[in-house]
Design a protein around this motif. Structure first.
Motif, PDB file in Angstrom:
ATOM      1  N   ILE A  10      31.709  63.883  14.771  1.00  0.00           N
ATOM      2  CA  ILE A  10      30.591  63.737  15.713  1.00  0.00           C
ATOM      3  C   ILE A  10      30.790  62.398  16.409  1.00  0.00           C
ATOM      4  O   ILE A  10      31.074  61.388  15.783  1.00  0.00           O
ATOM      5  CB  ILE A  10      29.224  63.873  15.007  1.00  0.00           C
ATOM      6  CG1 ILE A  10      29.169  63.072  13.712  1.00  0.00           C
ATOM      7  CG2 ILE A  10      28.923  65.349  14.738  1.00  0.00           C
ATOM      8  CD1 ILE A  10      27.794  63.073  13.064  1.00  0.00           C
ATOM      9  N   ASP A  49      26.860  61.364  16.833  1.00  0.00           N
ATOM     10  CA  ASP A  49      26.500  60.508  15.697  1.00  0.00           C
ATOM     11  C   ASP A  49      25.623  59.394  16.279  1.00  0.00           C
ATOM     12  O   ASP A  49      26.139  58.440  16.841  1.00  0.00           O
ATOM     13  CB  ASP A  49      27.827  59.956  15.139  1.00  0.00           C
ATOM     14  CG  ASP A  49      27.664  59.178  13.865  1.00  0.00           C
ATOM     15  OD1 ASP A  49      26.519  58.991  13.409  1.00  0.00           O
ATOM     16  OD2 ASP A  49      28.700  58.751  13.320  1.00  0.00           O
ATOM     17  N   LEU A 289      46.036  59.626  21.184  1.00  0.00           N
ATOM     18  CA  LEU A 289      46.564  59.637  22.524  1.00  0.00           C
ATOM     19  C   LEU A 289      46.684  58.161  22.888  1.00  0.00           C
ATOM     20  O   LEU A 289      45.689  57.434  22.847  1.00  0.00           O
ATOM     21  CB  LEU A 289      45.475  60.304  23.358  1.00  0.00           C
ATOM     22  CG  LEU A 289      45.754  60.798  24.726  1.00  0.00           C
ATOM     23  CD1 LEU A 289      46.911  61.767  24.656  1.00  0.00           C
ATOM     24  CD2 LEU A 289      44.522  61.551  25.223  1.00  0.00           C
TER      25      LEU A 289
HETATM   26  N1  MSP Z   1      31.070  58.824  14.672  1.00  0.00           N
HETATM   27  C1  MSP Z   1      32.335  58.688  14.045  1.00  0.00           C
HETATM   28  C2  MSP Z   1      32.782  59.987  13.396  1.00  0.00           C
HETATM   29  C3  MSP Z   1      31.843  60.535  12.361  1.00  0.00           C
HETATM   30  S1  MSP Z   1      32.375  62.078  11.765  1.00  0.00           S
HETATM   31  C4  MSP Z   1      31.363  62.438  10.499  1.00  0.00           C
HETATM   32  C5  MSP Z   1      33.380  58.261  15.078  1.00  0.00           C
HETATM   33  N2  MSP Z   1      33.088  58.451  16.362  1.00  0.00           N
HETATM   34  S2  MSP Z   1      34.011  58.027  17.616  1.00  0.00           S
HETATM   35  O1  MSP Z   1      33.325  58.456  18.786  1.00  0.00           O
HETATM   36  O2  MSP Z   1      34.333  56.640  17.538  1.00  0.00           O
HETATM   37  O3  MSP Z   1      35.374  58.774  17.469  1.00  0.00           O
HETATM   38  C6  MSP Z   1      35.391  60.167  17.369  1.00  0.00           C
HETATM   39  C7  MSP Z   1      36.803  60.703  17.359  1.00  0.00           C
HETATM   40  O4  MSP Z   1      37.445  60.464  18.598  1.00  0.00           O
HETATM   41  C8  MSP Z   1      37.687  60.122  16.264  1.00  0.00           C
HETATM   42  O5  MSP Z   1      38.280  61.176  15.517  1.00  0.00           O
HETATM   43  C9  MSP Z   1      38.747  59.389  17.037  1.00  0.00           C
HETATM   44  O6  MSP Z   1      39.990  59.406  16.404  1.00  0.00           O
HETATM   45  C10 MSP Z   1      38.779  60.199  18.310  1.00  0.00           C
HETATM   46  N3  MSP Z   1      39.442  59.471  19.362  1.00  0.00           N
HETATM   47  C11 MSP Z   1      39.001  58.370  20.066  1.00  0.00           C
HETATM   48  N4  MSP Z   1      40.011  57.954  20.874  1.00  0.00           N
HETATM   49  C12 MSP Z   1      41.100  58.739  20.685  1.00  0.00           C
HETATM   50  C13 MSP Z   1      42.385  58.807  21.220  1.00  0.00           C
HETATM   51  N5  MSP Z   1      42.818  57.940  22.110  1.00  0.00           N
HETATM   52  N6  MSP Z   1      43.199  59.811  20.816  1.00  0.00           N
HETATM   53  C14 MSP Z   1      42.789  60.757  19.919  1.00  0.00           C
HETATM   54  N7  MSP Z   1      41.606  60.726  19.385  1.00  0.00           N
HETATM   55  C15 MSP Z   1      40.742  59.710  19.733  1.00  0.00           C
HETATM   56  O7  MSP Z   1      34.414  57.781  14.664  1.00  0.00           O
END
Ligand code: MSP
Length: 523
Positions: A10, A49, A289
């Protein structure tokens, strides 16, 4: 049971989502759709989240209430998922009433079982930011958010007995396929488990924007014990209607980025064990990425400016281009680079040349050489038989790869199938047969080729959801909904009328596009 429950993390609505955040959601969407086409009962969950101090501060900075701030970002996120054709079955928000109530019940349940206890949290506190930090989080000994000095501080807090699960978690990671890819297992064991798991602080009195502990309301439930249970509460866990929970839990796979593997492969199974619940079958930790050396994080500046806004990319190059790049060009489980040139090259090579041109060329030849009428294939020659067996073998391989949660492997194999079709045209040279007046032979070639394309195309439908579904009409056929349709050769009926259809993807002038994109990025 023939079910498939897949989840994305999330997302923190601390900013508009970028291409990086779209990665997991797009890839999971391909897997969810593929499993639906296998006639499985699929539940695909995503969401936001929404608690924590960061969100509270963001809202304050914009002069909005937390909910007003969140509603805007959530609306924008849902709009983005619509644009990317994401077929989620549920979008959970951790501020949803049912989630809040279920998390409170769960917290109480763990407390009553003695798995959560009250003690004192000791940390380094930044007063202006109202945040606790650990020694490792500090930057040059200062608060990583504001750069000011921190001081040792204590507060009353609840703790989860994570340390009790040390051996069980080690065994789970070492001796099962719970965490994939395997490369992540050693990292977890060496960096976190072997040094010893400590009990985990799961409440705060200093954070106001969170789920209150209902039996001790000056505490709010801290981060992971609010976020991780979304995978349960979305299905109705600890709620009156828990039919979905009974049907879909445990999850078949939680797909997460590598930086949150620790929470999903250590803390989450421990919480589930404490609740006596079955564990998800698999946690898949994918790579990032990369933009330069950086993850396309929402909060980090990324150096050279390039267009990374998925909305702009979809607007200019279409849905298939973005879904293709994310699913195919980054090997699932590994990091992969993104830049505009790579993106545009992937479009030209795969969509315009290998695939789009193949479809229009095949239909064009049927019109030119056979007056647009195809009949079932006649006597087969070696080249036809080879193509047929190569296509069917690869089809099976694609199914295995999806079963194995390898979406990039699957889509790369599908493009190999198109490449075999192109090779077959060169080898069988229908134009030469035309010159020689061998109409029967041309028919066998173009029917075999058409069927090979459509068998391959059917596997592509879950991944690229825009143009591929339109091409069946070129042969007067209906777009399939299940993967057992167009799964074997021999479906082209006598007197099949073939039309050329619209051009699927226009070839791009890459230098010109880069110039345009650079202009947009620097506006
Ligand atoms: N809120 C938490 C997750 C809680 S799950 C119970 C969180 N959120 S986040 O918004 O920071 O990230 C969410 C997802 O986006 C993560 O799995 C993160 O790895 C993914 N990504 C953010 N930037 C990314 C890239 N550049 N490439 C691939 N995935 C990326 O963490």
């Amino acid at each position: 049971m023939n079910k498939f429950y897949i989840t994305t993390p999330i997302y923190y609505p601390s900013n508009k989502l970028t291409l990086g955040n779209c990665y997991t959601t797009v890839v999971c969407d391909g897997l969810a759709r593929f499993n639906r086409m296998l006639n499985k009962d699929v539940f695909y969950l995503t969401g936001t989240d929404e608690h924590g101090q960061k969100i509270q501060k963001k809202a304050q900075a914009e002069g909005k209430s937390e909910m007003a701030y969140l509603n805007e970002i959530v609306a924008d996120t849902k709009e983005l998922w619509k644009m990317l054709d994401i077929s989620y079955d549920k979008f959970i928000r951790t501020t949803d009433d049912y989630h809040v109530a279920a998390v409170q019940k769960m917290f109480k349940l763990l407390y009553d079982k003695g798995q959560i206890y009250k003690s004192t949290y000791k940390g380094l506190y930044c007063t202006p930011c109202e945040s606790f930090w650990t020694e490792e989080q500090l930057v040059d000994g200062k608060c990583p958010d504001c750069g000011r000095a921190v001081e040792p501080m204590e507060e009353e807090a609840y703790f989860f007995r994570l340390s009790e699960y040390q051996d069980k978690i080690k065994n789970l990671l070492q001796n099962t396929d719970f965490l994939r890819p395997k490369t992540r297992v050693n990292e977890m064991i060496n960096n976190f488990i072997n040094p010893g798991l400590k009990d985990l602080c799961v409440s705060r009195t200093s954070v106001k924007w969170g789920v209150p502990v209902d039996f001790d309301p000056k505490h709010t439930i801290y981060v992971w014990i609010d976020a991780l249970p979304n995978y349960l509460t979305a299905l109705g866990y600890l709620q009156e209607d828990n039919a979905k929970f009974k049907k879909f839990w445990p999850a078949d796979v939680h797909v997460v980025g590598k930086e949150i593997v620790r929470f999903h492969s250590i803390i989450w199974p421990a919480i589930l064990m404490a609740l006596d619940l079955p564990l998800p079958k698999q946690i898949y930790g994918h790579g990032w990425l990369l933009f330069g050396n950086d993850k396309l994080s929402k909060s980090k500046e990324t150096g050279k400016k390039e267009v990374i806004d998925p909305r702009i990319l979809v607007g200019r190059y279409g849905l298939d281009a973005v879904r293709l790049f994310l699913t195919k060009e980054i090997m699932f489980g590994q990091d992969g680079p993104y830049n505009q040139e790579l993106f545009l090259n992937a479009y030209n090579t795969n969509l315009a040349n290998e695939y789009g041109n193949l479809v229009s060329r095949t239909c064009g030849m049927a019109q030119k050489y056979l007056g647009g009428v195809l009949n079932p294939a006649g006597d087969l020659q070696a080249a036809d038989k080879t193509l047929m067996s190569e296509i069917l073998n690869r089809r099976k391989f694609v199914l295995d790869q999806v079963e194995d949660i390898n979406p990039s492997g699957a889509i790369n194999t599908i493009f190999e199938m198109f490449s075999l079709c192109n090779k077959y045209i060169d080898e069988t040279a229908p134009w030469a047969e035309f010159k020689a007046g061998n109409t029967q032979r041309i028919n066998t070639i173009l029917t075999t080729l058409s069927e090979a394309i459509l068998i391959s195309n059917t596997l592509l439908l879950p991944f690229l959801t825009d143009k591929p579904k339109t091409i069946y009409a070129n042969w007067g056929l209906k777009t399939p909904t299940l993967l057992n349709e167009y799964s074997a050769f021999g479906f082209i009926k006598p007197n099949t009328q073939v039309t050329k259809g619209e051009n699927l993807y226009n070839r791009l002038d890459i230098a010109k596009e880069i110039e345009e994109l650079n202009k947009i990025a620097n506006e």
